[in-house]
Design a protein around this motif. Structure first.
Motif, short mmCIF file in Angstrom:
data_model
loop_
_atom_site.label_atom_id
_atom_site.label_comp_id
_atom_site.label_asym_id
_atom_site.label_seq_id
_atom_site.Cartn_x
_atom_site.Cartn_y
_atom_site.Cartn_z
N GLY A 105 -5.11 -6.46 25.23
CA GLY A 105 -5.87 -7.51 24.55
C GLY A 105 -7.13 -7.92 25.28
N MET A 106 -7.28 -7.54 26.54
CA MET A 106 -8.51 -7.84 27.26
C MET A 106 -9.62 -6.91 26.76
SD MET A 106 -7.68 -10.40 28.99
CE MET A 106 -9.03 -10.71 30.10
N PHE A 107 -10.85 -7.35 26.84
CA PHE A 107 -11.96 -6.61 26.24
C PHE A 107 -12.11 -5.19 26.79
CE2 PHE A 107 -14.15 -8.70 29.80
CZ PHE A 107 -14.96 -7.68 30.29
N TRP A 108 -11.65 -4.94 27.99
CA TRP A 108 -11.82 -3.63 28.60
C TRP A 108 -10.61 -2.72 28.42
CZ3 TRP A 108 -11.14 -8.06 31.58
CH2 TRP A 108 -9.90 -8.17 32.21
N TYR A 109 -9.48 -3.28 28.01
CA TYR A 109 -8.22 -2.54 28.06
C TYR A 109 -8.28 -1.18 27.39
CZ TYR A 109 -3.34 -1.38 28.03
OH TYR A 109 -2.16 -0.73 28.24
#
Length: 135
Positions: A105-109
């Protein structure tokens, strides 16, 4: 530290590459100021020791050391902002940063780790839905 232990640590450190390559592939600058901001941002990250073009490796960023939490956040943000391939940042995962670095869910995942872990039953369905590109 004993000589044997020092040798083992130096062998381990030699295996960890503190070099990021192709940091300019796919990057589009919309103004001279945008390009300047990219390079100034890279050079301000405390773990960065040099930034230069190296032929087939493209723009190469050499690091003085393994990135700390703030360094890694900066690299993630810069790569996300400028569309730089983030997959090479996986090598900086450690037991100390795993809980936040591998957080679905993090922008970089997805750009860093791909989709495979998002399909795991251990990942809550709500996280899979709100992750960009997840079905």
């Amino acid at each position: 530290m004993s000589v044997g232990l020092r040798w083992q640590v130096s062998r381990l450190m030699a295996r960890i590459s503190f070099k990021l390559t192709q940091m300019d592939t796919g990057v589009r600058f919309y103004h001279q100021s945008d390009e300047r901001a990219f390079f100034e941002w890279l050079e301000r990250i405390p773990c960065v020791s040099s930034v230069r073009g190296e032929g087939a490796d493209g723009l190469v960023v050499r690091l003085k050391r393994r990135p700390g939490k703030d360094d890694l956040w900066s690299l993630l943000a810069l790569c996300h902002r400028y569309g730089v391939d983030m997959r090479q940042l996986v090598k900086f995962e450690t037991p100390e940063n795993r809980d936040w670095f591998r957080k679905p869910g993090m922008f970089w995942y997805r750009a860093t780790f791909g989709d495979e872990e998002l399909d795991s039953p251990a990942v809550p369905r709500a996280v899979r839905r709100r992750t960009p590109g997840a079905e």
